[in-house]
Design an enzyme around this catalytic site. Sequence first.
Site, PDB file in Angstrom:
ATOM      1  N   ASN A  33      49.065  44.431  42.098  1.00 53.63           N
ATOM      2  CA  ASN A  33      50.166  43.547  41.688  1.00 53.63           C
ATOM      3  C   ASN A  33      51.167  44.282  40.799  1.00 53.63           C
ATOM      4  OD1 ASN A  33      48.820  43.796  39.288  1.00 53.63           O
ATOM      5  ND2 ASN A  33      48.603  41.607  38.890  1.00 53.63           N
ATOM      6  N   SER A 125      32.545  51.762  33.178  1.00 47.68           N
ATOM      7  CA  SER A 125      33.024  52.653  32.116  1.00 47.68           C
ATOM      8  C   SER A 125      31.878  53.039  31.201  1.00 47.68           C
ATOM      9  CB  SER A 125      34.090  51.905  31.314  1.00 47.68           C
ATOM     10  OG  SER A 125      34.373  52.575  30.119  1.00 47.68           O
ATOM     11  N   ALA A 126      32.001  54.207  30.587  1.00 52.94           N
ATOM     12  CA  ALA A 126      31.035  54.647  29.574  1.00 52.94           C
ATOM     13  C   ALA A 126      31.005  53.676  28.397  1.00 52.94           C
ATOM     14  CB  ALA A 126      31.425  56.034  29.081  1.00 52.94           C
ATOM     15  N   TYR A 150      37.423  44.177  26.428  1.00 51.45           N
ATOM     16  CA  TYR A 150      37.518  45.022  27.625  1.00 51.45           C
ATOM     17  C   TYR A 150      36.128  45.539  28.009  1.00 51.45           C
ATOM     18  CZ  TYR A 150      37.999  49.206  30.417  1.00 51.45           C
ATOM     19  OH  TYR A 150      37.821  50.149  31.391  1.00 51.45           O
ATOM     20  N   LYS A 154      33.375  44.876  31.473  1.00 46.55           N
ATOM     21  CA  LYS A 154      32.628  45.838  32.312  1.00 46.55           C
ATOM     22  C   LYS A 154      31.139  45.512  32.310  1.00 46.55           C
ATOM     23  CE  LYS A 154      36.258  48.219  33.493  1.00 46.55           C
ATOM     24  NZ  LYS A 154      36.857  47.983  34.812  1.00 46.55           N
ATOM     25  N   TYR A 178      32.717  55.692  34.441  1.00 44.31           N
ATOM     26  CA  TYR A 178      33.583  56.842  34.177  1.00 44.31           C
ATOM     27  C   TYR A 178      33.542  57.191  32.704  1.00 44.31           C
ATOM     28  CZ  TYR A 178      36.038  54.620  38.182  1.00 44.31           C
ATOM     29  OH  TYR A 178      36.378  54.002  39.350  1.00 44.31           O
ATOM     30  N   PHE A 179      33.627  58.473  32.423  1.00 44.50           N
ATOM     31  CA  PHE A 179      33.800  58.904  31.036  1.00 44.50           C
ATOM     32  C   PHE A 179      35.314  58.971  30.768  1.00 44.50           C
ATOM     33  CE2 PHE A 179      29.671  59.082  29.090  1.00 44.50           C
ATOM     34  CZ  PHE A 179      28.962  58.556  30.140  1.00 44.50           C
TER      35      PHE A 179
HETATM   36  P1  NAD Z   1      45.479  51.564  35.862  1.00 45.08           P
HETATM   37  O1  NAD Z   1      45.970  50.484  34.972  1.00 45.08           O
HETATM   38  O2  NAD Z   1      46.332  52.757  36.055  1.00 45.08           O
HETATM   39  O3  NAD Z   1      45.114  50.965  37.305  1.00 45.08           O
HETATM   40  C1  NAD Z   1      44.689  49.642  37.496  1.00 45.08           C
HETATM   41  C2  NAD Z   1      45.541  49.046  38.606  1.00 45.08           C
HETATM   42  O4  NAD Z   1      45.110  47.702  38.837  1.00 45.08           O
HETATM   43  C3  NAD Z   1      47.027  48.995  38.262  1.00 45.08           C
HETATM   44  O5  NAD Z   1      47.772  49.535  39.332  1.00 45.08           O
HETATM   45  C4  NAD Z   1      47.314  47.502  38.084  1.00 45.08           C
HETATM   46  O6  NAD Z   1      48.637  47.172  38.450  1.00 45.08           O
HETATM   47  C5  NAD Z   1      46.261  46.885  38.992  1.00 45.08           C
HETATM   48  N1  NAD Z   1      45.862  45.509  38.622  1.00 45.08           N
HETATM   49  C6  NAD Z   1      45.443  45.061  37.416  1.00 45.08           C
HETATM   50  N2  NAD Z   1      45.155  43.745  37.484  1.00 45.08           N
HETATM   51  C7  NAD Z   1      45.387  43.362  38.767  1.00 45.08           C
HETATM   52  C8  NAD Z   1      45.289  42.124  39.455  1.00 45.08           C
HETATM   53  N3  NAD Z   1      44.910  41.006  38.837  1.00 45.08           N
HETATM   54  N4  NAD Z   1      45.603  42.085  40.768  1.00 45.08           N
HETATM   55  C9  NAD Z   1      46.011  43.210  41.414  1.00 45.08           C
HETATM   56  N5  NAD Z   1      46.132  44.402  40.814  1.00 45.08           N
HETATM   57  C10 NAD Z   1      45.827  44.480  39.493  1.00 45.08           C
HETATM   58  O7  NAD Z   1      44.035  52.002  35.318  1.00 45.08           O
HETATM   59  P2  NAD Z   1      43.119  53.238  35.741  1.00 45.08           P
HETATM   60  O8  NAD Z   1      43.066  54.141  34.570  1.00 45.08           O
HETATM   61  O9  NAD Z   1      43.501  53.750  37.050  1.00 45.08           O
HETATM   62  O10 NAD Z   1      41.725  52.491  35.818  1.00 45.08           O
HETATM   63  C11 NAD Z   1      41.214  51.975  37.030  1.00 45.08           C
HETATM   64  C12 NAD Z   1      39.914  51.262  36.747  1.00 45.08           C
HETATM   65  O11 NAD Z   1      39.015  52.160  36.111  1.00 45.08           O
HETATM   66  C13 NAD Z   1      40.043  50.066  35.803  1.00 45.08           C
HETATM   67  O12 NAD Z   1      39.162  49.052  36.225  1.00 45.08           O
HETATM   68  C14 NAD Z   1      39.598  50.622  34.475  1.00 45.08           C
HETATM   69  O13 NAD Z   1      39.072  49.633  33.632  1.00 45.08           O
HETATM   70  C15 NAD Z   1      38.529  51.607  34.913  1.00 45.08           C
HETATM   71  N6  NAD Z   1      38.303  52.685  33.944  1.00 45.08           N
HETATM   72  C16 NAD Z   1      39.354  53.437  33.517  1.00 45.08           C
HETATM   73  C17 NAD Z   1      39.132  54.447  32.589  1.00 45.08           C
HETATM   74  C18 NAD Z   1      40.284  55.269  32.047  1.00 45.08           C
HETATM   75  O14 NAD Z   1      40.127  55.882  30.988  1.00 45.08           O
HETATM   76  N7  NAD Z   1      41.418  55.353  32.719  1.00 45.08           N
HETATM   77  C19 NAD Z   1      37.849  54.691  32.128  1.00 45.08           C
HETATM   78  C20 NAD Z   1      36.802  53.910  32.594  1.00 45.08           C
HETATM   79  C21 NAD Z   1      37.042  52.902  33.517  1.00 45.08           C
HETATM   80  C1  WQD Z   2      39.641  59.918  22.721  1.00 44.62           C
HETATM   81  C2  WQD Z   2      39.496  60.552  21.352  1.00 44.62           C
HETATM   82  C3  WQD Z   2      40.122  59.101  19.555  1.00 44.62           C
HETATM   83  C4  WQD Z   2      44.365  58.852  20.627  1.00 44.62           C
HETATM   84  C5  WQD Z   2      38.912  54.894  25.956  1.00 44.62           C
HETATM   85  C6  WQD Z   2      38.225  53.572  26.140  1.00 44.62           C
HETATM   86  C7  WQD Z   2      37.093  53.711  27.116  1.00 44.62           C
HETATM   87  C8  WQD Z   2      37.567  54.362  28.420  1.00 44.62           C
HETATM   88  C9  WQD Z   2      38.333  55.621  28.179  1.00 44.62           C
HETATM   89  C10 WQD Z   2      38.196  52.659  29.934  1.00 44.62           C
HETATM   90  C11 WQD Z   2      38.897  59.616  20.302  1.00 44.62           C
HETATM   91  C12 WQD Z   2      41.065  60.289  19.616  1.00 44.62           C
HETATM   92  C13 WQD Z   2      43.021  59.153  20.583  1.00 44.62           C
HETATM   93  C14 WQD Z   2      45.223  59.375  19.609  1.00 44.62           C
HETATM   94  C15 WQD Z   2      43.314  60.471  18.627  1.00 44.62           C
HETATM   95  N1  WQD Z   2      38.498  53.516  29.110  1.00 44.62           N
HETATM   96  N2  WQD Z   2      42.495  59.943  19.606  1.00 44.62           N
HETATM   97  N3  WQD Z   2      44.650  60.171  18.656  1.00 44.62           N
HETATM   98  O1  WQD Z   2      38.531  55.895  22.996  1.00 44.62           O
HETATM   99  O2  WQD Z   2      37.137  57.693  24.126  1.00 44.62           O
HETATM  100  O3  WQD Z   2      37.965  55.823  25.451  1.00 44.62           O
HETATM  101  O4  WQD Z   2      39.372  55.382  27.221  1.00 44.62           O
HETATM  102  O5  WQD Z   2      37.104  52.276  30.243  1.00 44.62           O
HETATM  103  O6  WQD Z   2      36.595  52.434  27.318  1.00 44.62           O
HETATM  104  O7  WQD Z   2      37.728  53.138  24.880  1.00 44.62           O
HETATM  105  O8  WQD Z   2      39.565  57.500  24.681  1.00 44.62           O
HETATM  106  O9  WQD Z   2      41.637  58.791  24.789  1.00 44.62           O
HETATM  107  O10 WQD Z   2      41.595  56.674  23.398  1.00 44.62           O
HETATM  108  O11 WQD Z   2      40.345  58.676  22.609  1.00 44.62           O
HETATM  109  O12 WQD Z   2      42.858  61.186  17.725  1.00 44.62           O
HETATM  110  O13 WQD Z   2      46.432  59.114  19.574  1.00 44.62           O
HETATM  111  O14 WQD Z   2      40.810  60.889  20.858  1.00 44.62           O
HETATM  112  O15 WQD Z   2      39.858  58.749  18.209  1.00 44.62           O
HETATM  113  O16 WQD Z   2      38.105  60.396  19.458  1.00 44.62           O
HETATM  114  P1  WQD Z   2      38.236  56.708  24.182  1.00 44.62           P
HETATM  115  P2  WQD Z   2      40.880  57.875  23.910  1.00 44.62           P
END
Ligand code: NAD
Ligand code: WQD
Length: 337
Positions: A33, A125-126, A150, A154, A178-179
Site C-alpha cells: 500500500n 525479528s530478533a 512492535y 512479532k 532477522y537481525f
Molecule cells: P519496509 O517498511 O521498508 O517494508 C514494509 C512494506 O510493507 C512497505 O513497503 C509498506 O508500504 C508495506 N506495508 C505496511 N503495511 C502494509 C499494509 N497494511 N498493507 C500493504 N502493505 C503494507 O520494512 P522492511 O525493513 O523492508 O521490513 C520488512 C519486514 O521485515 C517487516 O515486517 C519488518 O517488521 C521486518 N523486519 C525488519 C527489520 C529491519 O531492521 N528492517 C528487522 C526485522 C524484521
Molecule cells: C543499532 C545500534 C543503537 C541509531 C532495531 C529494532 C529491531 C529490528 C532492527 C525490526 C544500537 C545505536 C542507533 C543512532 C546509535 N527491527 N544507534 N545512534 O535497535 O538494534 O534494532 O532495528 O525488527 O527490532 O529494534 O537497530 O539500527 O536502531 O540500532 O547509536 O542514531 O546503534 O543504540 O546500539 P536496533 P538500530
Amino acid sequence: MANILVTGGAGFIGSHTCAALLEKGHDIVVVDNFSNSKPEALKRIKTITGKDFKFYELDILDFDALDKVFKENKIDAVIHFAGLKAVGESVQKPLEYYHNNITGTLMLIKAMRENGCKKIVFSSSATVYGVDNPVPYVETMPTHTATNPYGYTKVMIEQILTDVSVSDSEWSVALLRYFNPIGAHKSGLLGEDPNGIPNNLFPYIAQVASGKREFLGVYGNDYDTPDGTGVRDYIHVMDLADGHLCAVDYVLAHTGVEAVNLGTGKGSSVFDVLHAFEKACGKELPYKILPRRAGDIAWCYANTDKAKELFNWQAKYDLDEMAADGWNFTKKNPNGL
Ligand code: NAD
Ligand code: WQD
C-alpha cells in the site's frame, strides 16, 4: 519454479528479495500500500532483472482485495513482509501497530486458507528474544519479553502462525528472525530509503556521509561491550534475500513450523559500523556521544547453526561490503528512490 506472493514487496527487504526471487526464476505477485515505500522500487526491480510481474496496490487489512489476488493467481507460497516497523512510533501508536500488523496478518492467513495456499515465510525479528535471554540467541529460547508494541506484534504473529500450523498439519510456516539488515543491492538501484529522520543506525550514518545530517548521535558509550557502544549482528540485505530463497524452497518441500535466525553470528559495535562507513566513503564522519536510548540492550547477535543445518544457508558478506554497498546506493540516490 514457483509463483510467490510477496506482501510489502516495495519495501527495503521486500524489494531486494523480489529481485532475488525473479533472478532465481520464480514468478512473483507483489502487493503493497506504499505506506512506507515508493512505486519506484518496483520499477527498479524490473530494471535489475529485466522481468515483469503483477502488482496490486492494496492494504492487507482489506480481505476482499487479498481474496481477489488469490482468485486471480495461483499462488504456491507467500512471503509476508508487509508491516509497520518503527519501534519508537509503535510506543506512541500501539493500536495502529497491533491493527496493521496483527489484523493484517489475520486477513492474509484467512485469504490463504480460503484459497488453499498454506505455505508462508514470515518476517519476524530478533526483537522477539527480548531482554532476558543471553547472547548468542538460539531459536529454542523463550520469546515472551518484547520491550515495545512492535516487538509484541512479532511475538504474537509467531504464536498465531504456530497455532494455525498445529491446528492443520497441511500448513508450512517459516518464522525468519532477522537481525540487523543493512547495505543495498550491488547495482545501487535498490536500498533503504526511510521517510524523515532515520531511526536506525545505518541509514542515519549514510545521511551524515551525504551531508544531510550534521553528526551521528551515539546512544551511550558506557555499555559492557568492548568499546562501550551497543553490539548488533548486522547482515547484508542481499544475504537476507538469499535466506528467503532457501526458506521458500523449505516451505514448499515441508510442513510444520520452524523459527530460524538470519544473522551472521558476529557482533559489531556502533563504532565498528561508523568506521566501516568512513572507509567506504573515504572521509571522517562526525559523531557525539548521547545518553542511552530507552529500550536498547548492550548485545544482540545470532547463533546461526539452525539456518546452516535446515537451509544450508550462511551469510557471505562482511561489514566492509555492507558499508560499501550502502554508500554506493546513497551516492547514486541522493534524494532516495
Ligand atoms: P519496509 O517498511 O521498508 O517494508 C514494509 C512494506 O510493507 C512497505 O513497503 C509498506 O508500504 C508495506 N506495508 C505496511 N503495511 C502494509 C499494509 N497494511 N498493507 C500493504 N502493505 C503494507 O520494512 P522492511 O525493513 O523492508 O521490513 C520488512 C519486514 O521485515 C517487516 O515486517 C519488518 O517488521 C521486518 N523486519 C525488519 C527489520 C529491519 O531492521 N528492517 C528487522 C526485522 C524484521
Ligand atoms: C543499532 C545500534 C543503537 C541509531 C532495531 C529494532 C529491531 C529490528 C532492527 C525490526 C544500537 C545505536 C542507533 C543512532 C546509535 N527491527 N544507534 N545512534 O535497535 O538494534 O534494532 O532495528 O525488527 O527490532 O529494534 O537497530 O539500527 O536502531 O540500532 O547509536 O542514531 O546503534 O543504540 O546500539 P536496533 P538500530
